[in-house]
Structure formats: structure tokens, C-alpha cells
Write an enzyme that holds these catalytic residues in place. Sequence first.
Site, PDB file in Angstrom:
ATOM      1  N   HIS A 169      41.245  31.888  32.358  1.00 32.67           N
ATOM      2  CA  HIS A 169      40.385  33.446  32.335  1.00 32.67           C
ATOM      3  C   HIS A 169      41.918  34.582  32.190  1.00 32.67           C
ATOM      4  O   HIS A 169      42.842  34.308  32.970  1.00 32.67           O
ATOM      5  CB  HIS A 169      39.097  33.706  33.599  1.00 32.67           C
ATOM      6  CG  HIS A 169      38.717  34.784  33.216  1.00 32.67           C
ATOM      7  ND1 HIS A 169      37.477  35.267  32.981  1.00 32.67           N
ATOM      8  CD2 HIS A 169      38.778  35.908  33.755  1.00 32.67           C
ATOM      9  CE1 HIS A 169      37.198  35.836  32.605  1.00 32.67           C
ATOM     10  NE2 HIS A 169      37.613  36.950  33.635  1.00 32.67           N
TER      11      HIS A 169
ATOM     12  N   ASP B 159      27.500  39.714  39.258  1.00 33.71           N
ATOM     13  CA  ASP B 159      29.072  40.419  38.572  1.00 33.71           C
ATOM     14  C   ASP B 159      28.552  40.800  37.414  1.00 33.71           C
ATOM     15  O   ASP B 159      29.599  42.069  37.534  1.00 33.71           O
ATOM     16  CB  ASP B 159      29.773  39.620  38.012  1.00 33.71           C
ATOM     17  CG  ASP B 159      30.973  39.611  37.536  1.00 33.71           C
ATOM     18  OD1 ASP B 159      31.767  40.583  38.546  1.00 33.71           O
ATOM     19  OD2 ASP B 159      31.110  39.022  37.037  1.00 33.71           O
TER      20      ASP B 159
ATOM     21  N   ARG C 100      31.742  49.091  38.536  1.00 36.07           N
ATOM     22  CA  ARG C 100      33.169  49.654  37.978  1.00 36.07           C
ATOM     23  C   ARG C 100      33.726  50.012  36.706  1.00 36.07           C
ATOM     24  O   ARG C 100      34.318  50.504  37.225  1.00 36.07           O
ATOM     25  CB  ARG C 100      33.714  47.996  38.891  1.00 36.07           C
ATOM     26  CG  ARG C 100      33.786  47.756  40.033  1.00 36.07           C
ATOM     27  CD  ARG C 100      34.030  46.718  40.083  1.00 36.07           C
ATOM     28  NE  ARG C 100      35.195  45.784  40.178  1.00 36.07           N
ATOM     29  CZ  ARG C 100      35.966  44.991  38.733  1.00 36.07           C
ATOM     30  NH1 ARG C 100      35.399  44.168  39.042  1.00 36.07           N
ATOM     31  NH2 ARG C 100      37.535  44.768  38.684  1.00 36.07           N
TER      32      ARG C 100
ATOM     33  N   SER D 203      35.322  39.476  41.379  1.00 34.63           N
ATOM     34  CA  SER D 203      34.834  38.460  39.846  1.00 34.63           C
ATOM     35  C   SER D 203      35.027  37.648  38.820  1.00 34.63           C
ATOM     36  O   SER D 203      34.554  37.044  38.224  1.00 34.63           O
ATOM     37  CB  SER D 203      35.158  40.399  39.182  1.00 34.63           C
ATOM     38  OG  SER D 203      34.724  40.109  37.482  1.00 34.63           O
TER      39      SER D 203
ATOM     40  N   LYS E 198      31.923  34.006  39.351  1.00 41.00           N
ATOM     41  CA  LYS E 198      31.699  33.150  37.693  1.00 41.00           C
ATOM     42  C   LYS E 198      32.764  31.697  37.198  1.00 41.00           C
ATOM     43  O   LYS E 198      31.677  30.566  36.564  1.00 41.00           O
ATOM     44  CB  LYS E 198      32.756  34.124  35.978  1.00 41.00           C
ATOM     45  CG  LYS E 198      31.998  35.600  35.444  1.00 41.00           C
ATOM     46  CD  LYS E 198      32.492  35.961  34.826  1.00 41.00           C
ATOM     47  CE  LYS E 198      33.826  36.831  34.839  1.00 41.00           C
ATOM     48  NZ  LYS E 198      33.619  38.113  35.506  1.00 41.00           N
TER      49      LYS E 198
END
Length: 434
Positions: A82, A161, A168, A183, A187
Amino acid sequence: MRAVDIIIDKRNGKELSRDALRFLIHGYVAGEIPDYQIAAWAMAVFFQGMSPGEIAALTEVMLQSGGLMDLSGIAGPFVDKHSTGGVGDKTSLIVAPLIASLGIKDPMMSGRALGHTGGTLDKLEAIPGYRTALQAQEFREILGKTGYAMTGQTKDMVPADRLLYALRDVSGTVESIPLITASILAKKVAEGADALVLDVKYGSGAFMKEPEEAEKLARSLVNTGAMMGKKIIALLTDMNEPLGTMVGNFLEVEESLDCLEGNGPADLMEVSLELAARMAVLGAKAADAVEGRLVCEAALVSGKPRQLFLENIRCQGGDPKQFLEMRGKYRSDCSAEIKASGGPYISRIDAWKIGHAGILLGVGRNRTEDPVSPTAGVQFHKKRGDRIVPGERIMTIWAADEASLAAAIPQLEDAVEYAEIPPAPRKLVLKEIS
Ligand code: URA
């Protein structure tokens, strides 16, 4: 409990209890707490920060807002990657098929464009027919078949999220270490990966502008991940310049395929291979990053990652044949060129300015409900360090419409800086934290 008291406590710098965080986040998901209160709380977190215990509690509460992906019956190892967000950052589209070709499974849950940074889901959805809202069973089947599957947060998986991320994005609360940590990890824990490689970016095009801030974020991610039983390696990578030569949704999918065919730009290949090398290590396909890199380079030469990439498009609703035919052609009709106004060297192309111009072109969004354009974006013909003559073409740009094109042009021109001498080479991967 009352949401307003929790907001005031955070505003005044108090540590919030797990119960208070659960009340707020689960109440938000249930529709009982309005956007404006959550936006105020997020802003309070932005300014006051959170303790490591609070960050772990927020991650767990967000995770518990939905279910967990059940990967039982599918052979692992499960390793994911990620990024904290960048401009032209399409490494997820490259590393997922690459490590899948090594026999590592990548169950990837990604996000949409956030602030000036691009989103993996928006890029994939630029492929006609490609679906990113997969049901759990379909996600499992695709993962089993092609070795990787790409999905977004859904009503069932980390719904907190899905809502918070979008809020956000439009409330100036993206660049917060606690909120980014929760966040990403909510996930990543929900999707079922055993181990993670995190690309923590710093520089003008990243949320963390300085390497020191990015290192704090990396440590927050590694430590919180460890508390949740995940093995994590974080790389700090330079995001001062756009990564690769394409910024835009379909454009970036195209460039990912170029990389899988061995024709990728050097900076993008370097970051992708360094990330994939660590994924190979975490998936026990290599003893260390040096070996991991060799293994990944050999996999690219085999052509298997390209095959998996096209197979994944088919499995997720796209048509690989049509996608290949659209390559180089699927562009908006509104187009212009940006020419060099100085020289003889390009000393900088500011990733932040390019990311913001990208929003104007239609690549990203200003409001949660805004659509993004699949065909808008920027192609760089010249990059930092290149020698140019005044008037030479630096970029071709495509916009959703003529007004967007006109608005973006001055910003794109302003993003390019020139010098008499070539700039010093950049180090793309600064540090590894694990
Ligand atoms: N990526 C995420 O998934 N969340 C963030 O907050 C930032 C980047």
C-alpha cells in the site's frame, strides 16, 4: 455519550477512550452522527494527534465497522502493498501481478483519489467494464484464479474508511499520521494479508512533505501493524517528482502494462521493483531484498505478470482485447501541449503542482460526489534532468472539457523549473523501516 463532548475533548488534546472512538465511528457508519461532526473531530485529530494506543484503538474500531475477508481454503502466502499516496504512483498495478506470478497471493483493498494524489480504484475503473466493488465470494475466486484481486472498501468491509476517506478528502484532514495509519491498516487487516510492504512517500507530491515526517508515519504504521499481528516493511520513497511519465486514470493503467512488458520508465521501475523485492521476501520467495529483486526481474522477463494483468482485467469485468486496442488512443478530445519556456535543463517538475493541475483536468475530485474522467491526464515527454531547447514539447495534456484545460495550463507551466546545469541525481528509495 455525545459526539460534541468527544470533539471538544480531542480539540483540548485529551486522549480518547476506545469506547468514545467506537461511539463516534460506529455512530457515523450507522448514519446517527452527521458528516459535519466527524469533519470537526478529524480536524481536532489533525491538530492534536493521537497516542499510539489511541491509533491502535481507532484502527480496530474502524476494522470492526465491517467484516473480515475470509481467505480460508486459498493457498497463501498473502502479501500486500500500500502506498501513502502520490502523483503518477501506479506501482500497485505493477507489483500485484508481478508477485502473483511468483506464487504469492495479493488480496488488495485500495482507495480512490485523495487530495492531489491518484487512487488505484479510479485508475482501474477507467478500463471499461472493470468492477472494483467485489463481493467477498467473487474476490476470493479472482484471488484464487489470478493470484491477485483488487477491491475497494464496501458497505460490508471497512465501511468506516469508505466514509471517512471521502470526508477527509474534502475537509482538509488528509495529512494526519493517526488518520492515515488507521485508514491504511484497517483496510489491510480486513483484506486478510499476513504481511505488508508500505510505500511511505515524502516530498511535494506526498502528504508528508519532509522525510522526517514520513519516517514518523512509517513508524506509526509499522508499530500499529505489529500490535495487530502483521509483519510490515516500510520504504521511504521520494515523491517530489511525478512517478513515471503518465498521470491520469487510463493513462496510468497503460503505463503499468508498459512496465510489465519491460518498457517502463526508470524511476517507476526502480520503485516498483524495490517494493516487489520486499514482498518476495515477506512471501518467502527470496532470502533478502537483493535476491528478491533478481527474482522479480526474472519474473518480468517471463511475461507471466503481463498475462496475469490481462487475465485480472477479464475476471473483474473488463475486456483485455478491447483494452489492448484502446491503448494509446483512449484520450479526451480536449488536448493541448505544454512547451518549454526555459532551459537548457529541466531542474524540477513539482509533483504537488502536477497533482493539483490533475484535479483541474478531471483526474481527481474536489467534492466527494464528483466523477473523475477516465481519459484526462498528463503525459510527460521530458522529465527532471533532461536537456531541452526553449519551445520544445514537455507535456501533452488531456482534460474533461475546454474550461478545465484552460484552468490547468498555467499551473502545469508553473510546475516546471529550469536551470543552467543538470540537477543532482535523486535517491528514490531513502530508507527501509521494519
Ligand atoms: N491511503 C489510504 O488508504 N488512506 C489514507 O489516509 C492515505 C493514503
